[in-house]
Design a protein around this motif. Sequence first.
Motif, PDB file in Angstrom:
ATOM      1  N   ARG A 482       0.833  -1.202   0.000  1.00 53.12           N
ATOM      2  CA  ARG A 482       0.000   0.000   0.000  1.00 53.12           C
ATOM      3  C   ARG A 482       0.873   1.261   0.000  1.00 53.12           C
ATOM      4  NH1 ARG A 482      -3.950   1.810  -2.155  1.00 53.12           N
ATOM      5  NH2 ARG A 482      -4.900  -0.238  -1.753  1.00 53.12           N
ATOM      6  N   GLN A 483       1.983   1.228   0.715  1.00 59.96           N
ATOM      7  CA  GLN A 483       2.880   2.385   0.728  1.00 59.96           C
ATOM      8  C   GLN A 483       3.426   2.676  -0.669  1.00 59.96           C
ATOM      9  OE1 GLN A 483       5.716   1.144   3.698  1.00 59.96           O
ATOM     10  NE2 GLN A 483       4.568   2.070   5.391  1.00 59.96           N
ATOM     11  N   ASP A 486       0.542   4.080  -2.745  1.00 63.18           N
ATOM     12  CA  ASP A 486       0.240   5.462  -2.368  1.00 63.18           C
ATOM     13  C   ASP A 486       1.317   6.410  -2.896  1.00 63.18           C
ATOM     14  OD1 ASP A 486      -2.021   4.624  -1.072  1.00 63.18           O
ATOM     15  OD2 ASP A 486      -1.149   4.710   0.950  1.00 63.18           O
ATOM     16  N   ARG A 490       0.705   9.538  -5.368  1.00 58.80           N
ATOM     17  CA  ARG A 490       1.148  10.901  -5.033  1.00 58.80           C
ATOM     18  C   ARG A 490       2.052  11.466  -6.129  1.00 58.80           C
ATOM     19  NH1 ARG A 490       1.447   8.792   0.282  1.00 58.80           N
ATOM     20  NH2 ARG A 490       3.646   8.235  -0.056  1.00 58.80           N
TER      21      ARG A 490
END
Length: 526
Positions: A482-483, A486, A490
């Motif tokens: 997920r990091q 994300d 971004r």
Amino acid sequence: MTQSTQRHSILRAHLPVLAGILRGIEKESLRVDNQGLLATTPHPVALGSALTNHQITTDYSEALLEMITGTHHSVQSLLAELEEVHRFVASQLNDELIWNQSMPAHLPAEADIPIAWYGTSNTGMLKHVYRRGLAERYGKAMQCIAGVHYNFSVPDALWELIGTEGASLDERRSKGYLASIRNFTRYSWLLMYLFGSSPAVSARFLQGTNHNLLALDDDTLYLPYATSLRMSDLGYNNKAQSDLQLCYNDIETFLKRIYVAATTPWPPYQALGTHRNGEWIQLNTNLLQIENEYYSSIRPKRTVERCERPSTALAARGVQYIEVRCLDIDPEAPVGISAQTSYFMDTFLLFCTVEHSPLFPNNGFCHDSQDNFATVAKSGRQPNLELIKSNQTVRLADWANEILDRMLPYADLLDAHDGSQNHTRAVLAQRLKAISPESTPSGRMLQRLRDEHISFHDYTLRQSRAHFHWLHAKPLGATTQRQFMDNAARSLKAQAQLEQSDTESFSEYVARYHAALKDPVAVVHS
């Protein structure tokens, strides 16, 4: 007591300073299809923006991935992050593989090799047009060669401990790193011998060009004693750059020569012009479009701001770290570099940094070191090969063992600091290679090609598939996945914001970028 011995003794008494050593990796790899053909698909959206994602970007081609770590205080955490980046990339590639070899996969016609695209912002277009210029100057195929860049820095306290001269910290730091680069230049042939992994290339890569390679099979060309064709004149050679002789004796002379190259027109590039059919084809007609066009095995580096020129930043604030650019991708390691190689690199670079490093004669250019490097890249495993050391010939094996002996005390320092034997083992593991050329990565690869009657391309495809399956076999944890996702999202937003915020034309932006290149003498004395 010699200066080097004295410096080593001081570090022995101040082991905690070694905790401040930082290392990072930028690893390039082509995306290919399941048959090992260069991918012509766009950079996957799932990986984020190639312009603003700090972990995953592209280099020359849209298909040339660059996977980047942050800086780390340990080899373990460094390679853990590099592995995570690889696992994430592998999870997002549909019917494509990561080509784990420095020399390219089967390439399409030059016209069909896609140049990296970074969007419509002025920053993105600058990167894209620069790469168009590289295509005009060197050809697209040459830009698809990949490698591992190893970034290294020592804590500021080390310069004072070893007695580096300078009126300010910035001056001591720059002098210290340039001394390290001089030693690296003297001894970097050893890296080619020990870790060079590109003794062969697909015949398609050199189709239609003159060369002196031998045919191993219908699709494989090689040199019998080569260690790294990537780092030979076959890999990246250019008449304009061959006339540029940088000086690592002092930062002022180094930057002045870069400045002259980046501001001096070169007639063949003038003949091309900057536009064709109303479109930009290169940023300017100078010997170098930008400073980073100069191809070298090591660079003094400094982080820069948007629209800031690298040499101007170096002149204003000094060298921040060094970037080693000559490591081939290790085809036997799933992430392109092994832990043992990383431990060796840390030891080698500390050795280069602390050992006495005399200035180069001949206006700061060491011809013998350049010749030794070129000789080992193309003929390093030749029996009884001799190199030039202090104006005398010496057997490669003897000199290699001498350098390894001199490195061992630095390996012991690093091991004493972290409570391991990893650095000493990494140095000792190279002993066999020094006396047994067939045990080097290049020697092992050629022997496999011969024994298995397999082409260079098919061997690399098999290795790449195996590594890709290994990466898939252990998916990232949900939080880490997920990091990455994300971060990718971004980065896409950041690119969009850049594109929306630009208020000047691209021509105006290019002019401002060129104007940002300042004469380093004026910057240093401002």
